[in-house]
Design a protein around this motif. Structure first.
Motif, mmCIF file in Angstrom:
data_model
loop_
_atom_site.group_PDB
_atom_site.id
_atom_site.type_symbol
_atom_site.label_atom_id
_atom_site.label_comp_id
_atom_site.label_asym_id
_atom_site.label_seq_id
_atom_site.Cartn_x
_atom_site.Cartn_y
_atom_site.Cartn_z
ATOM 1 N N VAL A 95 -34.945 30.514 7.189
ATOM 2 C CA VAL A 95 -34.326 31.390 8.175
ATOM 3 C C VAL A 95 -32.993 30.831 8.658
ATOM 4 O O VAL A 95 -32.090 31.579 8.997
ATOM 5 C CB VAL A 95 -35.283 31.608 9.365
ATOM 6 C CG1 VAL A 95 -34.611 32.343 10.503
ATOM 7 C CG2 VAL A 95 -36.523 32.339 8.908
ATOM 8 N N TYR A 96 -32.840 29.506 8.654
ATOM 9 C CA TYR A 96 -31.653 28.860 9.206
ATOM 10 C C TYR A 96 -30.709 28.295 8.152
ATOM 11 O O TYR A 96 -29.835 27.504 8.478
ATOM 12 C CB TYR A 96 -32.083 27.718 10.125
ATOM 13 C CG TYR A 96 -33.033 28.147 11.211
ATOM 14 C CD1 TYR A 96 -32.618 29.035 12.200
ATOM 15 C CD2 TYR A 96 -34.329 27.683 11.248
ATOM 16 C CE1 TYR A 96 -33.486 29.443 13.202
ATOM 17 C CE2 TYR A 96 -35.203 28.073 12.250
ATOM 18 C CZ TYR A 96 -34.772 28.955 13.221
ATOM 19 O OH TYR A 96 -35.629 29.352 14.208
ATOM 20 N N THR A 97 -30.868 28.666 6.902
ATOM 21 C CA THR A 97 -30.136 27.953 5.865
ATOM 22 C C THR A 97 -29.305 28.843 4.950
ATOM 23 O O THR A 97 -29.497 30.053 4.877
ATOM 24 C CB THR A 97 -31.111 27.147 4.983
ATOM 25 O OG1 THR A 97 -32.002 28.047 4.346
ATOM 26 C CG2 THR A 97 -31.880 26.132 5.788
ATOM 27 N N TYR A 98 -28.401 28.181 4.242
ATOM 28 C CA TYR A 98 -27.591 28.751 3.178
ATOM 29 C C TYR A 98 -27.635 27.749 2.035
ATOM 30 O O TYR A 98 -27.852 26.557 2.262
ATOM 31 C CB TYR A 98 -26.130 28.929 3.619
ATOM 32 C CG TYR A 98 -25.961 29.924 4.731
ATOM 33 C CD1 TYR A 98 -26.100 29.542 6.052
ATOM 34 C CD2 TYR A 98 -25.661 31.250 4.459
ATOM 35 C CE1 TYR A 98 -25.960 30.463 7.077
ATOM 36 C CE2 TYR A 98 -25.502 32.171 5.479
ATOM 37 C CZ TYR A 98 -25.663 31.771 6.786
ATOM 38 O OH TYR A 98 -25.523 32.687 7.796
ATOM 39 N N ASN A 99 -27.416 28.205 0.831
ATOM 40 C CA ASN A 99 -27.304 27.290 -0.299
ATOM 41 C C ASN A 99 -25.844 26.866 -0.362
ATOM 42 O O ASN A 99 -24.947 27.697 -0.256
ATOM 43 C CB ASN A 99 -27.730 28.005 -1.585
ATOM 44 C CG ASN A 99 -27.756 27.080 -2.769
ATOM 45 O OD1 ASN A 99 -27.818 25.861 -2.628
ATOM 46 N ND2 ASN A 99 -27.675 27.644 -3.950
ATOM 47 N N ILE A 100 -25.593 25.562 -0.550
ATOM 48 C CA ILE A 100 -24.215 25.087 -0.598
ATOM 49 C C ILE A 100 -23.993 24.177 -1.794
ATOM 50 O O ILE A 100 -24.887 23.454 -2.216
ATOM 51 C CB ILE A 100 -23.813 24.360 0.686
ATOM 52 C CG1 ILE A 100 -24.676 23.126 0.911
ATOM 53 C CG2 ILE A 100 -23.895 25.287 1.877
ATOM 54 C CD1 ILE A 100 -24.132 22.173 1.940
ATOM 55 N N VAL A 101 -22.790 24.239 -2.331
ATOM 56 C CA VAL A 101 -22.378 23.354 -3.427
ATOM 57 C C VAL A 101 -20.890 23.073 -3.287
ATOM 58 O O VAL A 101 -20.161 23.812 -2.632
ATOM 59 C CB VAL A 101 -22.655 23.955 -4.822
ATOM 60 C CG1 VAL A 101 -24.142 24.148 -5.066
ATOM 61 C CG2 VAL A 101 -21.900 25.249 -5.020
ATOM 62 N N GLU A 102 -20.442 22.032 -3.965
ATOM 63 C CA GLU A 102 -19.025 21.712 -4.013
ATOM 64 C C GLU A 102 -18.275 22.865 -4.669
ATOM 65 O O GLU A 102 -18.814 23.552 -5.531
ATOM 66 C CB GLU A 102 -18.818 20.409 -4.802
ATOM 67 C CG GLU A 102 -17.390 20.001 -5.023
ATOM 68 C CD GLU A 102 -16.579 19.773 -3.760
ATOM 69 O OE1 GLU A 102 -16.345 20.736 -3.034
ATOM 70 O OE2 GLU A 102 -16.163 18.640 -3.517
ATOM 71 N N ASN A 103 -17.025 23.068 -4.303
ATOM 72 C CA ASN A 103 -16.256 24.196 -4.825
ATOM 73 C C ASN A 103 -15.556 23.911 -6.148
ATOM 74 O O ASN A 103 -14.869 24.773 -6.661
ATOM 75 C CB ASN A 103 -15.238 24.680 -3.787
ATOM 76 C CG ASN A 103 -14.137 23.674 -3.538
ATOM 77 O OD1 ASN A 103 -14.329 22.471 -3.691
ATOM 78 N ND2 ASN A 103 -12.981 24.157 -3.161
ATOM 79 N N ASN A 104 -15.699 22.731 -6.685
ATOM 80 C CA ASN A 104 -15.176 22.374 -8.005
ATOM 81 C C ASN A 104 -13.667 22.403 -8.122
ATOM 82 O O ASN A 104 -13.138 22.394 -9.234
ATOM 83 C CB ASN A 104 -15.769 23.272 -9.102
ATOM 84 C CG ASN A 104 -17.250 23.085 -9.208
ATOM 85 O OD1 ASN A 104 -17.758 22.001 -9.038
ATOM 86 N ND2 ASN A 104 -17.962 24.158 -9.500
#
Length: 110
Positions: A95-104
């Protein structure tokens, strides 16, 4: 658990910056599916799910900042965000999250 929440919290976003990433280099931005684009730390902290998690005490700004900085390995101040809340069957910790990754985006000088 809070590190997992932080890592997941920093992988998707809604105040989308250019998906081309730093320097506008095509192919060096966010991967397809990262619908919220590349966001700064402050833009990520302003996202509704992050704000709800901060209000609920699930995590704090210092922890989220540390996690953002770990993900931002190229140091350009941008991380790609994806809203995954609807994809996880309403599981409470999503409920409190997003998936995140480096933007390359390329690191200058590399």
């Amino acid at each position: 658990m809070s590190l997992l929440v932080l890592a997941v919290a920093l992988s998707g976003a809604a105040l989308a910056a250019s998906p081309a990433g730093a320097g506008g280099e095509a192919g060096h931005g966010c991967a397809p599916g990262f619908d919220l684009g590349a966001l700064t730390l402050n833009q990520g902290l302003a996202l509704p799910r992050i704000q709800a998690g901060l209000t609920a005490g699930v995590f704090d700004t210092a922890g989220l900042t540390a996690g953002f900085n770990r993900i931002d390995r190229n140091g350009d101040g941008l991380v790609c965000f994806k809203d995954v809340g609807a994809l996880n069957g309403g599981a409470a910790h999503w409920v409190y999250t997003y998936n995140i990754v480096e933007n390359n985006a390329s690191i200058p000088g590399d």
